[in-house]
Design a protein around this motif. Structure first.
Motif, PDB file in Angstrom:
ATOM      1  N   LEU A  17      45.293  31.391  44.798  1.00  0.00           N
ATOM      2  CA  LEU A  17      46.262  31.698  45.403  1.00  0.00           C
ATOM      3  C   LEU A  17      46.695  33.840  45.753  1.00  0.00           C
ATOM      4  O   LEU A  17      44.956  33.599  45.495  1.00  0.00           O
ATOM      5  CB  LEU A  17      47.401  31.649  44.257  1.00  0.00           C
ATOM      6  N   ARG A  18      47.319  33.510  47.208  1.00  0.00           N
ATOM      7  CA  ARG A  18      46.600  34.411  48.165  1.00  0.00           C
ATOM      8  C   ARG A  18      47.147  35.420  47.296  1.00  0.00           C
ATOM      9  O   ARG A  18      47.727  35.613  45.834  1.00  0.00           O
ATOM     10  CB  ARG A  18      48.113  33.641  49.018  1.00  0.00           C
ATOM     11  N   ARG A  19      46.020  36.480  47.693  1.00  0.00           N
ATOM     12  CA  ARG A  19      45.959  37.672  46.847  1.00  0.00           C
ATOM     13  C   ARG A  19      45.201  37.530  45.025  1.00  0.00           C
ATOM     14  O   ARG A  19      45.490  39.024  44.415  1.00  0.00           O
ATOM     15  CB  ARG A  19      47.039  38.668  46.747  1.00  0.00           C
ATOM     16  N   SER A  20      44.625  36.698  44.846  1.00  0.00           N
ATOM     17  CA  SER A  20      43.910  36.698  43.670  1.00  0.00           C
ATOM     18  C   SER A  20      42.611  37.503  44.048  1.00  0.00           C
ATOM     19  O   SER A  20      41.771  37.738  42.837  1.00  0.00           O
ATOM     20  CB  SER A  20      43.706  35.134  43.252  1.00  0.00           C
ATOM     21  N   GLY A  21      42.288  37.759  45.269  1.00  0.00           N
ATOM     22  CA  GLY A  21      40.554  38.186  45.021  1.00  0.00           C
ATOM     23  C   GLY A  21      39.605  37.817  45.476  1.00  0.00           C
ATOM     24  O   GLY A  21      38.368  38.508  45.798  1.00  0.00           O
ATOM     25  N   SER A  23      38.681  37.607  49.231  1.00  0.00           N
ATOM     26  CA  SER A  23      37.872  37.717  49.905  1.00  0.00           C
ATOM     27  C   SER A  23      37.762  39.311  48.930  1.00  0.00           C
ATOM     28  O   SER A  23      36.177  40.094  49.883  1.00  0.00           O
ATOM     29  CB  SER A  23      38.693  38.604  51.033  1.00  0.00           C
ATOM     30  N   SER A  24      37.840  40.094  48.469  1.00  0.00           N
ATOM     31  CA  SER A  24      37.652  41.619  47.931  1.00  0.00           C
ATOM     32  C   SER A  24      36.386  40.442  47.244  1.00  0.00           C
ATOM     33  O   SER A  24      35.628  41.763  47.572  1.00  0.00           O
ATOM     34  CB  SER A  24      37.972  42.130  46.698  1.00  0.00           C
ATOM     35  N   THR A  38      38.423  47.420  49.271  1.00  0.00           N
ATOM     36  CA  THR A  38      39.741  46.271  49.083  1.00  0.00           C
ATOM     37  C   THR A  38      40.575  46.682  49.255  1.00  0.00           C
ATOM     38  O   THR A  38      41.371  45.751  49.678  1.00  0.00           O
ATOM     39  CB  THR A  38      39.039  45.280  47.852  1.00  0.00           C
ATOM     40  N   LEU A  41      42.003  45.426  52.344  1.00  0.00           N
ATOM     41  CA  LEU A  41      41.532  44.129  53.170  1.00  0.00           C
ATOM     42  C   LEU A  41      43.162  43.557  53.636  1.00  0.00           C
ATOM     43  O   LEU A  41      43.393  43.307  52.910  1.00  0.00           O
ATOM     44  CB  LEU A  41      41.036  43.101  52.336  1.00  0.00           C
ATOM     45  N   GLU A  42      43.001  42.113  54.547  1.00  0.00           N
ATOM     46  CA  GLU A  42      43.748  41.780  55.593  1.00  0.00           C
ATOM     47  C   GLU A  42      43.951  40.640  54.360  1.00  0.00           C
ATOM     48  O   GLU A  42      42.817  40.028  54.559  1.00  0.00           O
ATOM     49  CB  GLU A  42      43.661  41.411  57.007  1.00  0.00           C
ATOM     50  N   SER A  43      45.160  39.969  54.164  1.00  0.00           N
ATOM     51  CA  SER A  43      44.933  38.760  53.153  1.00  0.00           C
ATOM     52  C   SER A  43      44.365  37.953  54.367  1.00  0.00           C
ATOM     53  O   SER A  43      44.500  37.906  55.511  1.00  0.00           O
ATOM     54  CB  SER A  43      46.278  38.281  53.187  1.00  0.00           C
ATOM     55  N   THR A  44      43.779  37.001  53.653  1.00  0.00           N
ATOM     56  CA  THR A  44      43.352  35.864  53.770  1.00  0.00           C
ATOM     57  C   THR A  44      44.360  34.653  54.833  1.00  0.00           C
ATOM     58  O   THR A  44      45.160  34.025  53.775  1.00  0.00           O
ATOM     59  CB  THR A  44      42.418  35.039  53.003  1.00  0.00           C
ATOM     60  N   GLN A  95      45.722  39.801  35.893  1.00  0.00           N
ATOM     61  CA  GLN A  95      46.837  40.877  36.442  1.00  0.00           C
ATOM     62  C   GLN A  95      48.080  40.288  36.473  1.00  0.00           C
ATOM     63  O   GLN A  95      49.512  41.034  36.017  1.00  0.00           O
ATOM     64  CB  GLN A  95      46.215  41.882  36.871  1.00  0.00           C
ATOM     65  N   LYS A 127      40.468  39.963  37.511  1.00  0.00           N
ATOM     66  CA  LYS A 127      40.789  41.486  37.442  1.00  0.00           C
ATOM     67  C   LYS A 127      41.322  42.085  36.438  1.00  0.00           C
ATOM     68  O   LYS A 127      41.677  42.662  36.204  1.00  0.00           O
ATOM     69  CB  LYS A 127      41.939  41.213  38.093  1.00  0.00           C
ATOM     70  N   ILE A 168      35.562  43.166  39.982  1.00  0.00           N
ATOM     71  CA  ILE A 168      34.952  43.341  40.996  1.00  0.00           C
ATOM     72  C   ILE A 168      34.511  45.622  40.912  1.00  0.00           C
ATOM     73  O   ILE A 168      33.924  45.890  41.928  1.00  0.00           O
ATOM     74  CB  ILE A 168      35.000  43.784  42.486  1.00  0.00           C
ATOM     75  N   TYR A 169      35.062  46.399  39.854  1.00  0.00           N
ATOM     76  CA  TYR A 169      34.465  47.403  39.547  1.00  0.00           C
ATOM     77  C   TYR A 169      34.112  47.455  38.728  1.00  0.00           C
ATOM     78  O   TYR A 169      33.217  49.044  38.538  1.00  0.00           O
ATOM     79  CB  TYR A 169      36.425  48.186  38.849  1.00  0.00           C
TER      80      TYR A 169
END
Ligand code: GDP
Length: 333
Positions: A17-21, A23-24, A38, A41-44, A95, A127, A168-169
């Motif tokens: 889904l959008r904003r799931s991470g 691109s990050s 990140t 980052l612009e949303s894909t 999250q 996340k 990613i952390y």
């Protein structure tokens, strides 16, 4: 069709889904972006084809799908997209409320499996840095349970999903990607075997074969991997790259020799452990962990390493030959 011509490259699709991470993940693992960046980052909003050609072993594409696109639309060419796909990574934001994500996962797997039953399905429960350990385990159990139940309802209980807790952390995203990529390397047993031979003859405790740019390990010996050793080796690569970038040279032909077949590095830790890095080719490095007393026989280790490097080179050459042969057969058709 251009994408079909690239079929010999195993392709990884990154979906969710959008904003799931998505691109990050792509930026952090393959483009050295620091996790904090990140946030901006612009949303894909389109399919991003990212050719990762850094290592000749790791050639693949990441297709970052915008969550809101209806890829079951008739204009969506699922044959092309799933046909040549080696692994499908589906990212779920742990999250957030993940019911929608699970619905989308089920649709995606159903559709993809129909087109290509060889796809490896990998679910990143992502996340998880924001979750405590109990909750982490609980969400993994819950997502696993619900996802497999959904597949059962769709008559696909024989389809296997692999689950990874990622963020990613920390190093978990690199480790998860390593596992995904390794499943797509047909030569993996040969590489593992070579690493086993190397460590048992050199007094080495653990050895990783790294793709230097992404810090994905494409193979390791068969002793179990502990996260700490892997993190140490990743940190060592960062140190070596940083030093090489600052003090590395550009030769007469203007070719950067920052990281090349001469590169090596040695770090002694104060607990009697030695980290030893040797460059295998322009893209791959071997990083070993061993006891300091075993490093006294460095000559033996170096000799064994050269044999190991020759063997790896042969594996590459055989693979390239096979790929070229397959390509010329395709060209003739
Ligand atoms: P995309 O639409 O799937 O490509 O999602 P993005 O990559 O744009 O990420 C959306 C947001 O999630 C960004 O603000 C990222 O900083 C954040 N994010 C991505 N990965 C992680 C993670 O592992 N942990 C946390 N806490 N946030 C993350």
């Amino acid at each position: 069709n251009a994408s079909l011509q690239e079929d010999h490259k195993p392709r990884i699709l990154l979906m969710g889904l959008r904003r799931s991470g998505k691109s990050s993940i792509q930026k952090v693992v393959f483009h050295k972006m620091s996790p904090n960046e990140t946030l901006f980052l612009e949303s894909t909003n389109k399919i991003v084809k990212d050719d990762i050609n850094n290592s000749s072993f790791v050639q693949f594409q990441i297709w970052d799908f915008p969550g809101q696109i209806d890829f079951f639309d008739s204009t969506f060419d699922s044959d092309t997209i799933f046909g040549g796909c080696g692994a499908l990574v589906f990212v779920i934001d742990a999250q957030d409320d993940y019911q929608d994500a699970l619905d989308k996962l089920q649709l995606t797997v159903t559709k993809a499996y129909r087109v290509n039953s060889n796809i490896k399905f990998e679910v990143f429960i992502h996340k998880v840095d924001g979750l405590n350990d109990d909750y982490k385990m609980e969400s993994q159990r819950d997502i696993h349970h619900r996802a497999t139940e959904d597949l059962g309802e769709a008559g696909l209980d024989h389809v296997h999903l692999s689950f990874h807790l990622t963020s990613i952390y920390d190093h978990s995203i690199f480790e998860a990607f390593s596992k995904v990529v390794q499943k797509l390397i047909p030569q993996l047993p040969t590489l593992e075997n070579l690493l086993n031979i190397l460590i048992s003859n050199s007094g080495i405790e653990k050895a990783f074969l790294f793709d230097v740019v992404s810090k994905i390990y494409i193979a390791t010996d068969s002793s179990p991997v502990d996260m700490q050793s892997y993190e140490l080796c990743c940190d060592m690569i960062d140190v070596v790259i940083d030093i090489s970038c600052i003090y590395g040279m550009v030769d007469e032909a203007e070719v950067s020799t920052t990281f090349n077949s001469q590169s090596s590095s040695l770090i002694k830790l104060n607990n009697g452990t030695v980290l030893y890095l040797r460059e295998v080719n322009n893209f791959l490095a071997l990083v070993c962990i061993l006891r300091e007393e075993n490093f006294q026989k460095q000559g033996v280790i170096d000799y064994n390493f050269l044999c190991f490097r020759d063997a790896i080179t042969q594996v590459f050459e055989l693979r390239n030959k096979a790929q070229n042969a397959a390509q010329s057969v395709r060209d003739q058709q």
